[in-house]
Write a protein that holds these residues in place. Structure first.
Motif, short mmCIF file in Angstrom:
data_model
loop_
_atom_site.label_atom_id
_atom_site.label_comp_id
_atom_site.label_asym_id
_atom_site.label_seq_id
_atom_site.Cartn_x
_atom_site.Cartn_y
_atom_site.Cartn_z
N GLN A 39 0.82 -1.12 0.02
CA GLN A 39 0.14 -0.07 0.02
C GLN A 39 0.83 1.26 -0.11
O GLN A 39 1.71 1.37 0.67
CB GLN A 39 -0.83 0.07 1.10
CG GLN A 39 -1.91 1.29 1.27
CD GLN A 39 -3.30 0.96 2.24
OE1 GLN A 39 -2.93 0.12 3.10
NE2 GLN A 39 -4.07 1.57 1.99
N ALA A 40 0.74 1.96 -1.00
CA ALA A 40 1.45 3.26 -1.07
C ALA A 40 0.62 4.33 -0.53
O ALA A 40 -0.63 4.28 -0.29
CB ALA A 40 1.75 3.57 -2.61
N PRO A 41 0.99 5.53 -0.16
CA PRO A 41 0.36 6.57 0.43
C PRO A 41 -0.79 7.18 -0.59
O PRO A 41 -0.65 7.38 -1.61
CB PRO A 41 1.23 7.66 0.60
CG PRO A 41 2.66 7.04 0.78
CD PRO A 41 2.55 5.80 0.09
N GLY A 42 -2.07 7.28 0.13
CA GLY A 42 -3.11 7.73 -0.83
C GLY A 42 -3.94 6.64 -1.65
O GLY A 42 -4.59 6.84 -2.14
N MET A 43 -3.21 5.39 -1.68
CA MET A 43 -3.78 4.44 -2.60
C MET A 43 -4.14 3.34 -1.62
O MET A 43 -4.14 2.98 -0.53
CB MET A 43 -2.29 3.75 -3.50
CG MET A 43 -1.71 4.69 -4.04
SD MET A 43 -2.79 5.68 -5.40
CE MET A 43 -2.40 4.44 -6.50
N SER A 44 -5.03 2.48 -2.59
CA SER A 44 -5.86 1.19 -1.74
C SER A 44 -4.45 0.21 -1.76
O SER A 44 -3.74 0.08 -2.49
CB SER A 44 -6.75 0.84 -2.75
OG SER A 44 -6.70 0.57 -3.91
N ARG A 45 -4.99 -0.99 -0.82
CA ARG A 45 -3.79 -2.18 -1.05
C ARG A 45 -4.14 -2.84 -2.32
O ARG A 45 -5.21 -3.01 -2.87
CB ARG A 45 -4.23 -2.89 0.24
CG ARG A 45 -3.30 -4.05 0.62
CD ARG A 45 -3.49 -4.67 1.72
NE ARG A 45 -4.85 -5.44 2.00
CZ ARG A 45 -5.36 -5.57 3.25
NH1 ARG A 45 -4.93 -5.43 4.29
NH2 ARG A 45 -6.59 -6.20 3.12
N GLU A 46 -2.86 -3.40 -2.59
CA GLU A 46 -2.55 -3.94 -3.91
C GLU A 46 -1.95 -5.48 -3.95
O GLU A 46 -0.95 -5.59 -3.09
CB GLU A 46 -1.73 -2.89 -4.59
CG GLU A 46 -1.42 -3.50 -6.03
CD GLU A 46 -0.29 -2.92 -6.87
OE1 GLU A 46 -0.22 -3.06 -8.21
OE2 GLU A 46 0.29 -2.09 -6.35
N LEU A 47 -2.58 -6.33 -4.33
CA LEU A 47 -1.95 -7.55 -4.38
C LEU A 47 -0.44 -7.55 -5.09
O LEU A 47 -0.32 -7.06 -6.37
CB LEU A 47 -2.64 -8.41 -5.24
CG LEU A 47 -1.95 -9.83 -5.68
CD1 LEU A 47 -1.97 -10.69 -4.30
CD2 LEU A 47 -3.00 -10.52 -6.72
N VAL A 48 0.35 -8.11 -4.42
CA VAL A 48 1.87 -8.37 -4.95
C VAL A 48 1.93 -9.71 -5.61
O VAL A 48 2.36 -9.95 -6.57
CB VAL A 48 2.87 -7.91 -4.00
CG1 VAL A 48 4.50 -8.20 -4.52
CG2 VAL A 48 2.77 -6.46 -3.61
N ALA A 49 1.88 -10.57 -4.62
CA ALA A 49 1.97 -12.22 -4.95
C ALA A 49 1.40 -13.09 -3.80
O ALA A 49 1.36 -12.59 -2.60
CB ALA A 49 3.26 -12.07 -5.27
N THR A 50 0.74 -14.17 -4.37
CA THR A 50 0.29 -15.16 -3.27
C THR A 50 1.10 -16.31 -3.87
O THR A 50 1.41 -16.43 -4.70
CB THR A 50 -1.10 -15.18 -3.30
OG1 THR A 50 -1.72 -15.60 -4.43
CG2 THR A 50 -1.69 -13.89 -2.58
#
Length: 121
Positions: A39-50
């Protein structure tokens, strides 16, 4: 009960590499999927990898071909090798683990507090 702790973040120049580690500990019967999100500032949480228990990975589109997820089931750990880093990869990276604490319950998702990754241009 269960703790999830990330390590390995830091400051790196664009084009560089970092390796993140995540350890799950406590009352653990089994762990199914584990993963990394950011999660970057001002952004929503994002999938990187599972990654599944058997090692099948799934990557977010923005990191395909640059990041590699792996795990060590014996140590309850998951890793994220990040290569060719870009400034837009700057974010707090958090780990999660789907944990069963006994044979009688269903998996519950535990999260770490995150580790900061900053990529300078």
């Amino acid at each position: 009960q269960v703790q999830v702790v990330e390590s390995g973040g830091g400051l790196v120049q664009a084009g560089g590499s970092l390796r993140l580690s995540c350890a799950a500990s406590g009352t653990i019967f089994s762990i199914s999927a584990m993963g990394w999100y950011r999660q970057a500032p001002g952004m929503s949480r994002e999938l990187v990898a599972t990654i599944t228990y058997t090692g099948s990975p799934n990557y977010g589109d923005s990191v395909k071909g640059r990041f590699t997820i792996s795990r060590d089931n014996a140590k309850n750990m998951v890793y994220l090798q990040m290569n060719s880093l870009k400034p837009q990869d700057t974010a707090v990276y958090s780990c999660n683990a789907n944990v069963r604490t006994s044979r009688y319950n269903t998996p519950y998702e535990y999260w770490g507090r995150g580790t900061q990754v900053t990529v300078s241009s």
